[in-house]
Design a protein around this motif. Structure first.
Motif, PDB file in Angstrom:
ATOM      1  N   SER A 191     -16.814 -29.650  36.686  1.00  0.00           N
ATOM      2  CA  SER A 191     -17.109 -28.781  37.905  1.00  0.00           C
ATOM      3  C   SER A 191     -15.889 -28.020  37.874  1.00  0.00           C
ATOM      4  N   GLY A 192     -15.847 -27.684  38.389  1.00  0.00           N
ATOM      5  CA  GLY A 192     -13.881 -27.019  39.213  1.00  0.00           C
ATOM      6  C   GLY A 192     -13.328 -26.479  37.529  1.00  0.00           C
ATOM      7  N   LEU A 193     -13.692 -27.208  36.321  1.00  0.00           N
ATOM      8  CA  LEU A 193     -13.487 -26.183  35.415  1.00  0.00           C
ATOM      9  C   LEU A 193     -14.344 -25.218  34.764  1.00  0.00           C
ATOM     10  N   ALA A 194     -15.322 -25.260  35.216  1.00  0.00           N
ATOM     11  CA  ALA A 194     -16.595 -24.385  34.894  1.00  0.00           C
ATOM     12  C   ALA A 194     -16.272 -23.331  35.994  1.00  0.00           C
ATOM     13  N   MET A 195     -16.387 -23.475  37.267  1.00  0.00           N
ATOM     14  CA  MET A 195     -16.443 -22.843  38.063  1.00  0.00           C
ATOM     15  C   MET A 195     -14.787 -21.561  38.178  1.00  0.00           C
ATOM     16  N   THR A 196     -13.734 -22.030  37.771  1.00  0.00           N
ATOM     17  CA  THR A 196     -12.647 -22.016  37.459  1.00  0.00           C
ATOM     18  C   THR A 196     -12.515 -21.119  35.999  1.00  0.00           C
ATOM     19  N   GLY A 197     -13.549 -21.054  35.075  1.00  0.00           N
ATOM     20  CA  GLY A 197     -12.873 -20.286  34.471  1.00  0.00           C
ATOM     21  C   GLY A 197     -13.836 -18.669  34.744  1.00  0.00           C
ATOM     22  N   ALA A 198     -15.241 -19.500  35.565  1.00  0.00           N
ATOM     23  CA  ALA A 198     -16.353 -18.005  36.348  1.00  0.00           C
ATOM     24  C   ALA A 198     -15.858 -17.037  37.305  1.00  0.00           C
ATOM     25  N   LEU A 199     -14.459 -17.266  37.909  1.00  0.00           N
ATOM     26  CA  LEU A 199     -13.794 -16.727  38.959  1.00  0.00           C
ATOM     27  C   LEU A 199     -12.941 -15.906  37.597  1.00  0.00           C
ATOM     28  N   VAL A 200     -12.049 -16.472  36.626  1.00  0.00           N
ATOM     29  CA  VAL A 200     -11.233 -15.521  35.642  1.00  0.00           C
ATOM     30  C   VAL A 200     -12.100 -14.454  35.125  1.00  0.00           C
ATOM     31  N   ALA A 201     -13.381 -15.143  34.416  1.00  0.00           N
ATOM     32  CA  ALA A 201     -14.104 -13.917  34.184  1.00  0.00           C
ATOM     33  C   ALA A 201     -14.487 -12.371  34.989  1.00  0.00           C
ATOM     34  N   LEU A 202     -14.605 -13.141  36.400  1.00  0.00           N
ATOM     35  CA  LEU A 202     -15.357 -12.105  36.766  1.00  0.00           C
ATOM     36  C   LEU A 202     -14.132 -10.830  36.994  1.00  0.00           C
ATOM     37  N   VAL A 203     -13.305 -11.866  37.422  1.00  0.00           N
ATOM     38  CA  VAL A 203     -11.879 -11.135  37.754  1.00  0.00           C
ATOM     39  C   VAL A 203     -12.034  -9.368  36.768  1.00  0.00           C
ATOM     40  N   ALA A 204     -11.653 -10.650  35.588  1.00  0.00           N
ATOM     41  CA  ALA A 204     -10.737 -10.411  34.461  1.00  0.00           C
ATOM     42  C   ALA A 204     -11.903  -8.921  33.761  1.00  0.00           C
ATOM     43  N   LEU A 205     -13.197  -9.395  33.759  1.00  0.00           N
ATOM     44  CA  LEU A 205     -14.131  -8.176  32.736  1.00  0.00           C
ATOM     45  C   LEU A 205     -14.045  -7.322  33.305  1.00  0.00           C
ATOM     46  N   THR A 206     -14.465  -7.522  34.897  1.00  0.00           N
ATOM     47  CA  THR A 206     -14.524  -6.472  35.350  1.00  0.00           C
ATOM     48  C   THR A 206     -13.454  -5.145  36.360  1.00  0.00           C
ATOM     49  N   VAL A 207     -12.329  -6.517  35.755  1.00  0.00           N
ATOM     50  CA  VAL A 207     -11.138  -5.040  35.635  1.00  0.00           C
ATOM     51  C   VAL A 207     -10.951  -4.206  34.313  1.00  0.00           C
ATOM     52  N   ALA A 208     -11.543  -4.634  33.962  1.00  0.00           N
ATOM     53  CA  ALA A 208     -11.574  -4.169  32.249  1.00  0.00           C
ATOM     54  C   ALA A 208     -12.499  -3.053  31.604  1.00  0.00           C
ATOM     55  N   ALA A 209     -13.941  -3.565  32.620  1.00  0.00           N
ATOM     56  CA  ALA A 209     -14.746  -2.062  32.729  1.00  0.00           C
ATOM     57  C   ALA A 209     -13.546  -0.837  33.237  1.00  0.00           C
ATOM     58  N   ARG A 210     -13.168  -1.451  34.209  1.00  0.00           N
ATOM     59  CA  ARG A 210     -12.845   0.069  34.984  1.00  0.00           C
ATOM     60  C   ARG A 210     -11.094   0.526  33.984  1.00  0.00           C
ATOM     61  N   ARG A 211     -10.705  -0.383  33.578  1.00  0.00           N
ATOM     62  CA  ARG A 211      -9.017  -0.186  33.332  1.00  0.00           C
ATOM     63  C   ARG A 211      -9.762   0.279  31.424  1.00  0.00           C
ATOM     64  N   TYR A 212     -10.750   0.471  31.127  1.00  0.00           N
ATOM     65  CA  TYR A 212     -10.664   0.253  29.509  1.00  0.00           C
ATOM     66  C   TYR A 212     -12.074   1.245  29.811  1.00  0.00           C
ATOM     67  N   GLY A 213     -12.811   1.709  30.573  1.00  0.00           N
ATOM     68  CA  GLY A 213     -13.673   2.588  30.454  1.00  0.00           C
ATOM     69  C   GLY A 213     -14.944   1.942  29.907  1.00  0.00           C
ATOM     70  N   ARG A 214     -15.287   0.798  29.945  1.00  0.00           N
ATOM     71  CA  ARG A 214     -16.070   0.136  29.469  1.00  0.00           C
ATOM     72  C   ARG A 214     -17.427   0.168  30.385  1.00  0.00           C
ATOM     73  N   TRP A 215     -18.933  -0.009  29.779  1.00  0.00           N
ATOM     74  CA  TRP A 215     -19.339  -0.842  31.257  1.00  0.00           C
ATOM     75  C   TRP A 215     -19.590  -0.436  32.231  1.00  0.00           C
ATOM     76  N   PRO A 216     -20.143   1.114  31.844  1.00  0.00           N
ATOM     77  CA  PRO A 216     -20.321   1.425  33.656  1.00  0.00           C
ATOM     78  C   PRO A 216     -20.946   0.812  34.737  1.00  0.00           C
ATOM     79  N   ALA A 217     -21.731   0.382  34.594  1.00  0.00           N
ATOM     80  CA  ALA A 217     -22.640  -1.026  35.504  1.00  0.00           C
ATOM     81  C   ALA A 217     -21.536  -1.533  36.228  1.00  0.00           C
ATOM     82  N   LEU A 218     -21.212  -2.803  35.467  1.00  0.00           N
ATOM     83  CA  LEU A 218     -20.531  -3.325  35.454  1.00  0.00           C
ATOM     84  C   LEU A 218     -19.197  -2.759  36.274  1.00  0.00           C
ATOM     85  N   ALA A 219     -18.883  -2.044  36.280  1.00  0.00           N
ATOM     86  CA  ALA A 219     -17.617  -0.930  36.618  1.00  0.00           C
ATOM     87  C   ALA A 219     -17.784  -0.056  37.581  1.00  0.00           C
TER      88      ALA A 219
END
Length: 279
Positions: A191-219
């Protein structure tokens, strides 16, 4: 990403988000567990009448998200190899490393970009400007973390609690005395590993959406969801610590349900962003 691959990843993640909210069925059915006080995972405990149902939906959610993340990861690598990154107006892609091809050159008769085009590019928000083909570590990190989240969630469903410690004092006493099956400890780790993965994914892909000009809704919505998710996680961790120290529940169930719900909402936003991108 190609259209078919993008659509596949989006559909898989949308279905995963839906399966990850199966615990909301507790609003419609009688579980005997207080949603304000109990862990979400206690719905899937071995001694619960609907435990089999919730274990199955957790397994489905984990496998769907894992498949969606791996699809996104593979598609991202393919796009980088082909050098098909979109360019901001007035810019050309340049090689960034071995194996990365430059973007197409403008014909000589095209001339330099107009001042209006340059002003238009500068006026666009940073998340809407797309760089040329290059390595995008935030995307790689985000997809990999999302895959970890999916895999750990699937494993978590195969390691159910034997009883509900927050609802059953006898179960809590056995857990404190170390008289419960080893799956309790294994479940906590997964459970801890799952939530850690989720948190890292939330942060990283949200940053990617804004930094790389992808996925406006997520950005646009991602940063708000990330902040709310971090707050819900802090609440959940504090409540768990209080419960384990014998200092009360602190609405543990409500905090964890908010935490899990926000992950599902973020997954849904990512899925919608992928499906819109392929148009």
């Amino acid at each position: 990403m190609s259209r078919s691959v993008t659509r596949t990843a989006g559909v898989l993640l949308a279905l995963g988000a839906l399966a990850y909210t199966a615990w909301l069925l507790e609003v419609l059915v009688v579980t005997g567990l207080d949603p304000v006080r109990t862990y979400v995972s206690e719905l899937a405990a071995a001694d619960q009448p609907l435990g089999g149902l919730f274990r199955a939906t957790d397994l489905a959610a984990g496998l769907l998200v894992l498949a969606g993340a791996l699809t996104g990861l593979a598609a991202g690598r393919e796009t980088r190899r082909r050098g098909l990154g979109d360019l901001a107006p007035g810019h050309q892609a340049r090689p960034r490393g071995p194996g990365t091809e430059p973007g197409p050159r403008a014909p000589s008769w095209a001339g330099a970009p107009s001042s209006a085009a340059l002003r238009s590019s500068a006026a666009r928000p940073s998340w809407a400007r797309r760089p040329g083909p290059r390595r995008r570590p935030w995307l790689l990190t985000g997809w990999a973390a999302l895959a970890v989240f999916g895999a750990a969630t699937a494993v978590d469903s195969r390691l159910p609690l034997s009883c509900a410690p927050t609802a059953d004092p006898a179960c809590a006493a056995r857990e404190t005395a170390g008289l419960v099956p080893a799956t309790h400890t294994a479940h906590a780790v997964s459970s801890g590993l799952a939530m850690t993965g989720a948190l890292v994914a939330l942060v990283a892909l949200t940053v990617a959406a804004r930094r790389y000009g992808r996925w406006p809704a997520l950005a646009r919505t991602g940063p708000v969801l990330v902040v709310l998710e971090l707050a819900a996680t802090a609440w959940t961790l504090a409540a768990v610590a209080a419960f384990e120290a014998g200092r009360g529940i602190w609405s543990l169930g409500a905090g964890q349900r908010l935490q899990v719900l926000l992950v599902a909402v973020w997954l849904a936003v990512l899925a919608v962003s992928l499906l819109r991108e392929e148009r």
